[in-house]
Design a protein around this motif. Structure first.
Motif, PDB file in Angstrom:
ATOM      1  N   SER A  46      -4.839   0.481   3.203  1.00  0.00           N
ATOM      2  CA  SER A  46      -5.197   0.506   1.680  1.00  0.00           C
ATOM      3  C   SER A  46      -3.966   0.932   1.080  1.00  0.00           C
ATOM      4  O   SER A  46      -3.066   1.271   1.524  1.00  0.00           O
ATOM      5  N   SER A  47      -4.317   0.439  -0.304  1.00  0.00           N
ATOM      6  CA  SER A  47      -3.126   0.755  -1.219  1.00  0.00           C
ATOM      7  C   SER A  47      -2.993   2.438  -1.103  1.00  0.00           C
ATOM      8  O   SER A  47      -1.700   2.921  -1.350  1.00  0.00           O
ATOM      9  N   GLU A  48      -4.114   3.321  -1.041  1.00  0.00           N
ATOM     10  CA  GLU A  48      -3.758   4.594  -0.880  1.00  0.00           C
ATOM     11  C   GLU A  48      -2.994   5.256   0.075  1.00  0.00           C
ATOM     12  O   GLU A  48      -2.164   5.983   0.118  1.00  0.00           O
ATOM     13  N   LEU A  49      -3.299   4.506   1.326  1.00  0.00           N
ATOM     14  CA  LEU A  49      -2.513   4.929   2.647  1.00  0.00           C
ATOM     15  C   LEU A  49      -1.007   4.171   2.400  1.00  0.00           C
ATOM     16  O   LEU A  49      -0.098   5.037   2.846  1.00  0.00           O
ATOM     17  N   MET A  50      -0.797   3.257   1.997  1.00  0.00           N
ATOM     18  CA  MET A  50       0.645   2.504   1.702  1.00  0.00           C
ATOM     19  C   MET A  50       1.269   3.735   0.810  1.00  0.00           C
ATOM     20  O   MET A  50       2.416   3.802   1.269  1.00  0.00           O
ATOM     21  N   SER A  51       0.781   4.012  -0.125  1.00  0.00           N
ATOM     22  CA  SER A  51       1.396   5.141  -1.052  1.00  0.00           C
ATOM     23  C   SER A  51       1.698   6.311  -0.307  1.00  0.00           C
ATOM     24  O   SER A  51       2.948   6.734  -0.480  1.00  0.00           O
ATOM     25  N   CYS A  52       0.869   6.795   0.163  1.00  0.00           N
ATOM     26  CA  CYS A  52       1.446   8.095   1.315  1.00  0.00           C
ATOM     27  C   CYS A  52       2.322   7.796   2.250  1.00  0.00           C
ATOM     28  O   CYS A  52       3.105   8.610   2.439  1.00  0.00           O
ATOM     29  N   ILE A  53       2.297   6.366   2.948  1.00  0.00           N
ATOM     30  CA  ILE A  53       3.349   6.247   3.974  1.00  0.00           C
ATOM     31  C   ILE A  53       4.757   6.247   3.179  1.00  0.00           C
ATOM     32  O   ILE A  53       5.596   6.614   3.807  1.00  0.00           O
ATOM     33  N   ALA A  54       4.550   5.497   2.208  1.00  0.00           N
ATOM     34  CA  ALA A  54       5.936   5.222   1.418  1.00  0.00           C
ATOM     35  C   ALA A  54       6.492   6.740   0.964  1.00  0.00           C
ATOM     36  O   ALA A  54       7.773   7.210   1.235  1.00  0.00           O
ATOM     37  N   ARG A  55       5.334   7.722   0.260  1.00  0.00           N
ATOM     38  CA  ARG A  55       5.932   9.007   0.128  1.00  0.00           C
ATOM     39  C   ARG A  55       6.688   9.724   1.193  1.00  0.00           C
ATOM     40  O   ARG A  55       7.520  10.432   1.136  1.00  0.00           O
ATOM     41  N   ILE A  56       5.837   9.698   2.091  1.00  0.00           N
ATOM     42  CA  ILE A  56       6.058  10.623   3.629  1.00  0.00           C
ATOM     43  C   ILE A  56       7.653   9.933   4.251  1.00  0.00           C
ATOM     44  O   ILE A  56       8.417  10.919   4.484  1.00  0.00           O
ATOM     45  N   LEU A  57       7.815   8.873   4.153  1.00  0.00           N
ATOM     46  CA  LEU A  57       8.885   8.279   4.515  1.00  0.00           C
ATOM     47  C   LEU A  57      10.128   8.341   3.756  1.00  0.00           C
ATOM     48  O   LEU A  57      11.225   7.912   4.080  1.00  0.00           O
ATOM     49  N   ASN A  58       9.559   8.542   2.389  1.00  0.00           N
ATOM     50  CA  ASN A  58      10.747   8.690   1.485  1.00  0.00           C
ATOM     51  C   ASN A  58      11.460   7.531   0.796  1.00  0.00           C
ATOM     52  O   ASN A  58      12.589   7.294   1.009  1.00  0.00           O
ATOM     53  N   ILE A  59      10.353   6.430   0.835  1.00  0.00           N
ATOM     54  CA  ILE A  59      10.961   5.097   0.403  1.00  0.00           C
ATOM     55  C   ILE A  59      10.032   4.558  -0.811  1.00  0.00           C
ATOM     56  O   ILE A  59       9.146   5.327  -0.968  1.00  0.00           O
ATOM     57  N   LYS A  60      10.538   3.476  -1.371  1.00  0.00           N
ATOM     58  CA  LYS A  60       9.649   3.013  -2.646  1.00  0.00           C
ATOM     59  C   LYS A  60       8.601   2.230  -2.048  1.00  0.00           C
ATOM     60  O   LYS A  60       8.829   1.572  -0.965  1.00  0.00           O
ATOM     61  N   MET A  61       7.479   2.205  -2.671  1.00  0.00           N
ATOM     62  CA  MET A  61       6.307   1.433  -2.015  1.00  0.00           C
ATOM     63  C   MET A  61       6.436   0.021  -2.105  1.00  0.00           C
ATOM     64  O   MET A  61       6.226  -0.758  -1.135  1.00  0.00           O
ATOM     65  N   ASN A  62       7.652  -0.560  -2.925  1.00  0.00           N
ATOM     66  CA  ASN A  62       7.960  -2.060  -2.877  1.00  0.00           C
ATOM     67  C   ASN A  62       8.673  -2.217  -1.716  1.00  0.00           C
ATOM     68  O   ASN A  62       8.830  -3.510  -1.382  1.00  0.00           O
ATOM     69  N   GLU A  63       9.315  -1.415  -0.970  1.00  0.00           N
ATOM     70  CA  GLU A  63      10.267  -1.742   0.345  1.00  0.00           C
ATOM     71  C   GLU A  63       9.070  -2.133   1.575  1.00  0.00           C
ATOM     72  O   GLU A  63       9.721  -2.528   2.339  1.00  0.00           O
ATOM     73  N   LEU A  64       7.793  -1.520   1.257  1.00  0.00           N
ATOM     74  CA  LEU A  64       6.893  -1.953   2.340  1.00  0.00           C
ATOM     75  C   LEU A  64       6.208  -3.358   1.881  1.00  0.00           C
ATOM     76  O   LEU A  64       5.548  -4.036   2.889  1.00  0.00           O
TER      77      LEU A  64
END
Length: 75
Positions: A46-64
């Motif tokens: 989900s977009s929420e999960l992707m946002s959380c993954i990006a935050r935790i991994l300290n990367i920008k969402m668009n990198e995923l």
């Protein structure tokens, strides 16, 4: 196919940042099996999960985002 690309990118960034599946799943508040399904491409994140993954991994969402490469380095 696209879900496999999402999964490979998540797995690559997770490993690059030094997280095990269990560590990242715990940080996300999801089970290891759910994270494994996402990484294998059998579950669309989900977009929420992707946002959380990006935050935790300290990367920008668009990198995923599949197909989103640093185009400046291609020139």
């Amino acid at each position: 196919m696209e879900t496999e690309i999402w999964g490979r990118r998540i797995r690559a960034f997770r490993k690059l940042k030094g997280f095990t599946q269990k560590e990242l799943a715990d940080e996300l508040g999801i089970s290891v099996s759910v994270l494994g399904e996402v990484e294998r491409g059998t579950r669309y994140p989900s977009s929420e999960l992707m946002s959380c993954i990006a935050r935790i991994l300290n990367i920008k969402m668009n990198e995923l985002i599949p197909g989103n490469c640093n185009r400046r380095n291609r020139k």
